[in-house]
Design a protein around this motif. Structure first.
Motif, PDB file in Angstrom:
ATOM      1  N   ALA A   1      33.352  23.758  43.567  1.00 16.44           N
ATOM      2  CA  ALA A   1      34.190  24.939  43.393  1.00 16.44           C
ATOM      3  C   ALA A   1      35.548  24.745  44.049  1.00 16.44           C
ATOM      4  O   ALA A   1      36.596  25.109  43.485  1.00 16.44           O
ATOM      5  CB  ALA A   1      33.496  26.172  43.972  1.00 16.44           C
ATOM      6  N   GLY A   2      35.547  24.164  45.250  1.00 14.83           N
ATOM      7  CA  GLY A   2      36.804  23.926  45.946  1.00 14.83           C
ATOM      8  C   GLY A   2      37.712  22.974  45.192  1.00 14.83           C
ATOM      9  O   GLY A   2      38.922  23.167  45.116  1.00 14.83           O
ATOM     10  N   THR A   3      37.126  21.932  44.608  1.00 13.06           N
ATOM     11  CA  THR A   3      37.899  20.977  43.816  1.00 13.06           C
ATOM     12  C   THR A   3      38.534  21.653  42.602  1.00 13.06           C
ATOM     13  O   THR A   3      39.603  21.264  42.147  1.00 13.06           O
ATOM     14  CB  THR A   3      36.993  19.822  43.346  1.00 13.06           C
ATOM     15  N   ALA A   4      37.878  22.707  42.100  1.00 16.81           N
ATOM     16  CA  ALA A   4      38.397  23.444  40.947  1.00 16.81           C
ATOM     17  C   ALA A   4      39.434  24.484  41.345  1.00 16.81           C
ATOM     18  O   ALA A   4      39.911  25.238  40.504  1.00 16.81           O
ATOM     19  CB  ALA A   4      37.249  24.129  40.223  1.00 16.81           C
ATOM     20  N   GLY A   5      39.799  24.516  42.620  1.00 18.83           N
ATOM     21  CA  GLY A   5      40.818  25.447  43.073  1.00 18.83           C
ATOM     22  C   GLY A   5      40.301  26.832  43.395  1.00 18.83           C
ATOM     23  O   GLY A   5      41.073  27.798  43.453  1.00 18.83           O
ATOM     24  N   ILE A   6      38.985  26.956  43.606  1.00 17.25           N
ATOM     25  CA  ILE A   6      38.382  28.251  43.908  1.00 17.25           C
ATOM     26  C   ILE A   6      38.198  28.395  45.413  1.00 17.25           C
ATOM     27  O   ILE A   6      37.645  27.510  46.063  1.00 17.25           O
ATOM     28  CB  ILE A   6      37.009  28.391  43.208  1.00 17.25           C
ATOM     29  N   ALA A   7      38.669  29.508  45.980  1.00 17.36           N
ATOM     30  CA  ALA A   7      38.458  29.777  47.399  1.00 17.36           C
ATOM     31  C   ALA A   7      37.010  30.204  47.631  1.00 17.36           C
ATOM     32  O   ALA A   7      36.355  30.734  46.731  1.00 17.36           O
ATOM     33  CB  ALA A   7      39.407  30.863  47.876  1.00 17.36           C
ATOM     34  N   ILE A   8      36.516  29.976  48.844  1.00 22.16           N
ATOM     35  CA  ILE A   8      35.133  30.299  49.193  1.00 22.16           C
ATOM     36  C   ILE A   8      35.111  31.440  50.201  1.00 22.16           C
ATOM     37  O   ILE A   8      35.776  31.382  51.238  1.00 22.16           O
ATOM     38  CB  ILE A   8      34.409  29.066  49.788  1.00 22.16           C
ATOM     39  N   VAL A   9      34.340  32.483  49.885  1.00 25.82           N
ATOM     40  CA  VAL A   9      34.196  33.644  50.769  1.00 25.82           C
ATOM     41  C   VAL A   9      32.765  33.696  51.280  1.00 25.82           C
ATOM     42  O   VAL A   9      31.813  33.529  50.508  1.00 25.82           O
ATOM     43  CB  VAL A   9      34.510  34.953  50.016  1.00 25.82           C
ATOM     44  N   SER A  10      32.603  33.918  52.585  1.00 23.44           N
ATOM     45  CA  SER A  10      31.260  34.063  53.146  1.00 23.44           C
ATOM     46  C   SER A  10      31.365  34.822  54.464  1.00 23.44           C
ATOM     47  O   SER A  10      32.443  35.334  54.807  1.00 23.44           O
ATOM     48  CB  SER A  10      30.597  32.690  53.332  1.00 23.44           C
ATOM     49  N   GLY A  11      30.250  34.888  55.193  1.00 23.40           N
ATOM     50  CA  GLY A  11      30.210  35.731  56.380  1.00 23.40           C
ATOM     51  C   GLY A  11      30.127  35.034  57.712  1.00 23.40           C
ATOM     52  O   GLY A  11      29.931  35.687  58.742  1.00 23.40           O
ATOM     53  N   ALA A  12      30.273  33.694  57.737  1.00 22.64           N
ATOM     54  CA  ALA A  12      30.309  32.909  58.985  1.00 22.64           C
ATOM     55  C   ALA A  12      29.025  33.019  59.805  1.00 22.64           C
ATOM     56  O   ALA A  12      29.043  32.747  61.004  1.00 22.64           O
ATOM     57  CB  ALA A  12      31.516  33.304  59.846  1.00 22.64           C
ATOM     58  N   ALA A  13      27.925  33.403  59.176  1.00 27.14           N
ATOM     59  CA  ALA A  13      26.646  33.459  59.892  1.00 27.14           C
ATOM     60  C   ALA A  13      26.023  32.065  59.962  1.00 27.14           C
ATOM     61  O   ALA A  13      26.547  31.103  59.399  1.00 27.14           O
ATOM     62  CB  ALA A  13      25.697  34.431  59.189  1.00 27.14           C
ATOM     63  N   TYR A  14      24.893  31.963  60.654  1.00 31.06           N
ATOM     64  CA  TYR A  14      24.157  30.701  60.667  1.00 31.06           C
ATOM     65  C   TYR A  14      23.654  30.387  59.251  1.00 31.06           C
ATOM     66  O   TYR A  14      23.584  31.246  58.379  1.00 31.06           O
ATOM     67  CB  TYR A  14      22.962  30.789  61.613  1.00 31.06           C
ATOM     68  N   GLY A  15      23.286  29.155  59.031  1.00 28.57           N
ATOM     69  CA  GLY A  15      22.662  28.784  57.771  1.00 28.57           C
ATOM     70  C   GLY A  15      23.641  28.569  56.634  1.00 28.57           C
ATOM     71  O   GLY A  15      24.663  27.890  56.797  1.00 28.57           O
ATOM     72  N   ILE A  16      23.339  29.171  55.470  1.00 29.51           N
ATOM     73  CA  ILE A  16      24.119  28.931  54.258  1.00 29.51           C
ATOM     74  C   ILE A  16      25.584  29.293  54.439  1.00 29.51           C
ATOM     75  O   ILE A  16      26.471  28.564  53.977  1.00 29.51           O
ATOM     76  CB  ILE A  16      23.519  29.726  53.074  1.00 29.51           C
TER      77      ILE A  16
END
Length: 425
Positions: A194-209
């Motif tokens: 996804a990053g290579t395709a120019g898509i930003a990544i959103v998440s919650g900075a928790a442990y794990g995934i």
């Protein structure tokens, strides 16, 4: 009584703090009319929203409905009235919002309990000390996708890092805190794609995934956004302090909670709604049947966002939640990069552009790529000098190449950024 209502406006010190935290606030809302309160400036409105971010818990629909209809400053001023519930009910009804007196009385009671001007001043000071920005719905950098939450939308975002990244096309990647090796590997692979395709990544900075998703995005040079349940200046979990620093340096860390606020169970659940709203689509890469990431998936579905899930071994309890999303909620099955590209709506032409861009570079693209070392980093000024381009032209070309996944920032955004080539297999 309305004529004598106290006007809650920032004093000189608070205005100076607000200007530092949001330099364009005054010009972005120079003369915004706010109901019966008359004319309020951009800083007045931003100040009112900063106060509201302390008064309410995330997702407060009563506050959202009132502020949406009457304005943040006006509702805050009515809150100071002795007969605030009656005043709010009358004004809301005139604006077409139906809220009964009992609901408003309960809301006023809980809001007034936290009304503390000194505490708000301390919030602003702490934000400055932590290098935060204030982004309100009236600001040009406000991510409009959050407005899809309606009355449950945040009143303000406290942001560490580059606020512009909040509005990029993005994929929310969430999953189990206690992820397996399988979950971590598949998450890293898909995030890199996804990053290579120019898509930003959103998440919650928790442990794990969550942590795997952020780290994979950082490794691929893709912008990444962490949405926190506590204050944006407060590392949670504490062990992720360095990770959050890296995210802030190459993306953004944000929260609707005031600086220093502690995360709670409710705030985690409400944080999930913001993750789902910010992103164009949500992907659950590994989750059990009781994983909190299913709450994020639920918000995404309610908002009409695309929802995907990664299958796992049928014997793995860690993937049972993903299987349920696919079977019962119509989530798109995503098992590899090609399926991810299809899920994100990247057609064959876009895929060919990403995979073969080097063969079809414009002259300026080629010159900038030639100016970057095979190993190491250079500033935009150094690239411009080596490529024989103007500095502003080089910055523009670098931004284009970043979106195409050919280069990545290796430092903080802006003039201090350093650039590197993205190596391809």
């Amino acid at each position: 009584m309305n004529a004598k209502r106290p006007r809650i406006r920032p004093d000189a010190k608070e205005r100076a703090a607000l200007t530092q935290l949001s330099p364009n606030a005054e010009s972005s809302l120079e003369q915004a009319r706010e109901g019966e309160a008359g004319v309020a400036t951009g800083l007045d409105v931003l100040y009112a929203r900063a106060v509201w971010s302390r008064l309410i818990e995330p997702g407060d629909a009563v506050a959202g409905a009132l502020i949406g209809a009457l304005g943040a400053s006006s509702v805050l001023e009515m809150l100071a009235d002795v007969d605030a519930p009656q005043q709010l009910e009358t004004s809301a009804a005139a604006a077409g919002v139906d809220l009964n007196r009992r609901t408003l009385a309960a809301a006023v009671a809980r809001w007034r309990h936290r009304l503390d001007r000194a505490a708000t001043a301390a919030d602003l000071d702490r934000a400055i000390a932590s290098g935060l920005q204030l982004i309100g719905p009236e600001c040009s950098l406000w991510p409009a996708a959050l407005n899809d939450l309606g009355v449950h939308a945040p009143q303000l975002l406290w942001v560490r890092g580059e606020a512009a990244f909040l509005g990029l096309p993005s994929l929310a990647v969430v999953g189990a805190r206690a992820c397996t090796g399988y979950g971590a590997n598949v998450t890293a692979e898909l995030v890199d794609s996804a990053g290579t395709a120019g898509i930003a990544i959103v998440s919650g900075a928790a442990y794990g995934i969550d942590a795997v998703a952020h780290r994979a995005a950082l490794a691929s040079g893709a912008p990444t956004v962490a949405v926190l349940a506590g204050g944006a200046d407060r590392a949670y979990p504490a062990a992720h302090e360095s990770l959050l620093d890296r995210i802030a340096g190459a993306g953004a860390v944000c929260s609707e909670m005031v600086p220093g606020a502690a995360p709670t169970r409710w705030r985690f659940l409400q944080r999930n709604r913001s993750i789902a709203a910010l992103a164009t689509a949500t992907l659950v890469t590994e989750a059990g049947t009781r994983s909190g990431s299913l709450n994020t998936a639920g918000h995404a579905a309610e908002l009409g966002r695309d929802l995907g899930a990664v299958p796992g071994p049928v014997t793995s309890a860690a993937s049972a939640g993903c299987h349920r999303l696919i079977r019962e909620y119509g989530a798109t099955l995503v098992s590899n990069s090609d399926e991810l590209r299809e899920f994100l709506g990247l057609d064959d032409a876009a895929g060919q552009l990403i995979d073969g861009i080097v063969d079809r570079q414009s002259a300026s693209h080629r010159r900038v790529l030639d100016a970057l070392p095979l190993r190491g980093i250079r500033s935009a000024g150094e690239v411009a000098l080596a490529a024989g381009l103007g500095t502003e032209e080089a910055r523009g070309v670098l931004a284009e190449l970043e979106m195409l996944g050919c280069v990545a920032r290796a430092g903080v955004p802006g003039d201090l950024a350093r650039w590197r080539l993205v190596r391809r297999e």
